[in-house]
Design a protein around this motif. Sequence first.
Motif, PDB file in Angstrom:
ATOM      1  N   LEU A  71     -23.023  17.505  22.074  1.00  0.00           N
ATOM      2  CA  LEU A  71     -24.416  17.638  21.651  1.00  0.00           C
ATOM      3  C   LEU A  71     -24.825  19.106  21.794  1.00  0.00           C
ATOM      4  CD1 LEU A  71     -27.087  16.187  20.875  1.00  0.00           C
ATOM      5  CD2 LEU A  71     -27.498  15.905  23.323  1.00  0.00           C
ATOM      6  N   SER A  72     -25.385  19.676  20.757  1.00  0.00           N
ATOM      7  CA  SER A  72     -25.755  21.092  20.817  1.00  0.00           C
ATOM      8  C   SER A  72     -26.945  21.372  19.910  1.00  0.00           C
ATOM      9  CB  SER A  72     -24.573  21.983  20.409  1.00  0.00           C
ATOM     10  OG  SER A  72     -24.179  21.699  19.066  1.00  0.00           O
ATOM     11  N   PHE A  73     -27.582  22.514  20.146  1.00  0.00           N
ATOM     12  CA  PHE A  73     -28.702  22.946  19.318  1.00  0.00           C
ATOM     13  C   PHE A  73     -28.561  24.443  19.066  1.00  0.00           C
ATOM     14  CE2 PHE A  73     -32.987  24.327  18.291  1.00  0.00           C
ATOM     15  CZ  PHE A  73     -33.431  23.325  17.455  1.00  0.00           C
ATOM     16  N   VAL A  74     -28.606  24.813  17.790  1.00  0.00           N
ATOM     17  CA  VAL A  74     -28.453  26.212  17.409  1.00  0.00           C
ATOM     18  C   VAL A  74     -29.817  26.769  16.991  1.00  0.00           C
ATOM     19  CG1 VAL A  74     -27.323  27.825  15.839  1.00  0.00           C
ATOM     20  CG2 VAL A  74     -26.094  25.790  16.642  1.00  0.00           C
ATOM     21  N   TYR A  75     -30.209  27.900  17.595  1.00  0.00           N
ATOM     22  CA  TYR A  75     -31.483  28.537  17.273  1.00  0.00           C
ATOM     23  C   TYR A  75     -31.284  29.529  16.134  1.00  0.00           C
ATOM     24  CZ  TYR A  75     -33.002  26.319  21.556  1.00  0.00           C
ATOM     25  OH  TYR A  75     -33.299  25.381  22.517  1.00  0.00           O
ATOM     26  N   PRO A  76     -32.339  29.772  15.320  1.00  0.00           N
ATOM     27  CA  PRO A  76     -32.199  30.589  14.107  1.00  0.00           C
ATOM     28  C   PRO A  76     -31.577  31.965  14.334  1.00  0.00           C
ATOM     29  CG  PRO A  76     -34.341  29.513  14.147  1.00  0.00           C
ATOM     30  CD  PRO A  76     -33.708  29.245  15.471  1.00  0.00           C
ATOM     31  N   GLU A  77     -31.873  32.589  15.461  1.00  0.00           N
ATOM     32  CA  GLU A  77     -31.365  33.934  15.720  1.00  0.00           C
ATOM     33  C   GLU A  77     -29.847  33.971  15.854  1.00  0.00           C
ATOM     34  OE1 GLU A  77     -33.721  32.444  17.348  1.00  0.00           O
ATOM     35  OE2 GLU A  77     -35.554  33.600  16.956  1.00  0.00           O
ATOM     36  N   PHE A  78     -29.259  32.816  16.089  1.00  0.00           N
ATOM     37  CA  PHE A  78     -27.810  32.737  16.275  1.00  0.00           C
ATOM     38  C   PHE A  78     -27.068  33.330  15.082  1.00  0.00           C
ATOM     39  CE2 PHE A  78     -23.723  30.652  15.778  1.00  0.00           C
ATOM     40  CZ  PHE A  78     -23.187  30.668  17.054  1.00  0.00           C
ATOM     41  N   TYR A  79     -27.606  33.101  13.881  1.00  0.00           N
ATOM     42  CA  TYR A  79     -26.893  33.488  12.667  1.00  0.00           C
ATOM     43  C   TYR A  79     -27.091  34.946  12.268  1.00  0.00           C
ATOM     44  CZ  TYR A  79     -26.392  28.451  12.238  1.00  0.00           C
ATOM     45  OH  TYR A  79     -26.100  27.127  12.481  1.00  0.00           O
ATOM     46  N   LEU A 119     -16.871  26.110  19.119  1.00  0.00           N
ATOM     47  CA  LEU A 119     -16.328  27.438  18.802  1.00  0.00           C
ATOM     48  C   LEU A 119     -16.160  27.634  17.306  1.00  0.00           C
ATOM     49  CD1 LEU A 119     -13.616  27.783  21.619  1.00  0.00           C
ATOM     50  CD2 LEU A 119     -15.967  28.639  21.614  1.00  0.00           C
ATOM     51  N   LEU A 120     -16.191  26.537  16.548  1.00  0.00           N
ATOM     52  CA  LEU A 120     -16.089  26.645  15.087  1.00  0.00           C
ATOM     53  C   LEU A 120     -17.303  27.342  14.482  1.00  0.00           C
ATOM     54  CD1 LEU A 120     -14.647  23.096  14.270  1.00  0.00           C
ATOM     55  CD2 LEU A 120     -13.410  25.262  14.381  1.00  0.00           C
ATOM     56  N   TYR A 121     -18.353  27.539  15.281  1.00  0.00           N
ATOM     57  CA  TYR A 121     -19.515  28.305  14.829  1.00  0.00           C
ATOM     58  C   TYR A 121     -19.223  29.805  14.851  1.00  0.00           C
ATOM     59  CZ  TYR A 121     -22.638  24.224  15.003  1.00  0.00           C
ATOM     60  OH  TYR A 121     -23.253  23.021  14.768  1.00  0.00           O
ATOM     61  N   ASP A 122     -17.969  30.155  14.926  1.00  0.00           N
ATOM     62  CA  ASP A 122     -17.526  31.551  14.950  1.00  0.00           C
ATOM     63  C   ASP A 122     -17.968  32.266  16.226  1.00  0.00           C
ATOM     64  OD1 ASP A 122     -16.079  33.647  13.864  1.00  0.00           O
ATOM     65  OD2 ASP A 122     -17.837  34.564  12.944  1.00  0.00           O
ATOM     66  N   ILE A 123     -18.002  31.516  17.321  1.00  0.00           N
ATOM     67  CA  ILE A 123     -18.254  32.145  18.615  1.00  0.00           C
ATOM     68  C   ILE A 123     -17.049  33.018  18.945  1.00  0.00           C
ATOM     69  CG2 ILE A 123     -18.499  31.685  21.097  1.00  0.00           C
ATOM     70  CD1 ILE A 123     -19.996  29.110  20.310  1.00  0.00           C
ATOM     71  N   ASN A 124     -17.299  34.227  19.443  1.00  0.00           N
ATOM     72  CA  ASN A 124     -16.204  35.168  19.701  1.00  0.00           C
ATOM     73  C   ASN A 124     -16.403  35.874  21.038  1.00  0.00           C
ATOM     74  OD1 ASN A 124     -17.932  37.613  19.154  1.00  0.00           O
ATOM     75  ND2 ASN A 124     -18.030  36.621  17.127  1.00  0.00           N
TER      76      ASN A 124
END
Length: 357
Positions: free
Chosen positions: A184-192, A241-246
């Motif tokens: 379960l996760s939530f991505v905030y707009p600034e992430f992108y 990590l598929l969200y391109d976390i590096n």
Amino acid sequence: MFMESADRLKKAILSTDGNTISLKRVYEFISDILEMDSNELVVQNYCTCVKLIECLIAEDVISKRGNRTNGRELYLNYNIKREKIKLSEQDKRLLMSLDKINTGYYTNRPKEFMEDKDILVKINSFLRQSDVAPLSLNERSYEIFSYEKAIKNPVKRTRVQEVLYRIKANESIFRYVDNGTPLLSFVYPEFYIKTSRRILIIENLDTYWSMHRALSNVVHNIDMLIFGQGYSVTSNLKGCLLYDINSRDIINYYGDLDLEGVNIFLKLKATYSDYNIEPDVEFYRLLLDIAKENGTKKSESNEQVMLSKEELAPFLLYFDNEDEQHLITEILLNRKYIPQEAVNYSILVEKLKGGCE
């Protein structure tokens, strides 16, 4: 009626594993066939037992084993004389052609080979392929065996699993992709739009939702919030990590201040060593403040992992205050704990408004 009982006894004996059977086990089969209590069988129907056993000896189904008897005409143990199966020349060639698997188990077991050869051929054929599509385990299972749970069934052991055991292999030979369980996760707009993001992993569900609500009411610098689900995060973070976390991103972990919570962090950091994973010191300090004010409780769990002072050192190094290091060590080595739930929604909002870098 007698021959029907003899035939049923024959089938029951031949259905057992091994090459011997005890008189006691034969009695159990006969009591089931005659629908009698096993304790009453020998008293009331001993002659029938003798006749049934002698019938199977005459039919070459069983033979006497050893010299020990029940004090009368029956022996305590019998050999089971199974029908010997020989492989045809075609099946011998087939066995020799299985070049990608260990077939040693089947060398002197023609019956088992005949039962398993359809599965063996499919496994060997798959292993001969140099290029395979990146499928999940269930997808691979359906691709090879036309049944999605042939390789692994959570309810019962499958024929394929039995064959894998016999050829000294496991499911990893099927080169499947482990998709894991989505967290379960939530991505905030600034992430992108940021080149370096802050990701916060929360161990427990209640604290995750409290943090989620708190973040919706304040200005903050958290770009992604993840529910770690205890130890699950150590295997399932790869989905996030598929969200391109590096390596430029900062991944903060915040869990219970106890042995299990710290152990989860240490395992997570070791598993994903290429990423920048750190404990969220500021949130842990909230737990320490509560410990100073309210004290700590002894863990009621006897199953908690035990960590030595040396094993705790990598976690303690993130706290530059010696008093904090000492307090954390005292809590953990004495198997005490402070649950995340001690820091509730109200405390989180107050902290976030004050700035939690």
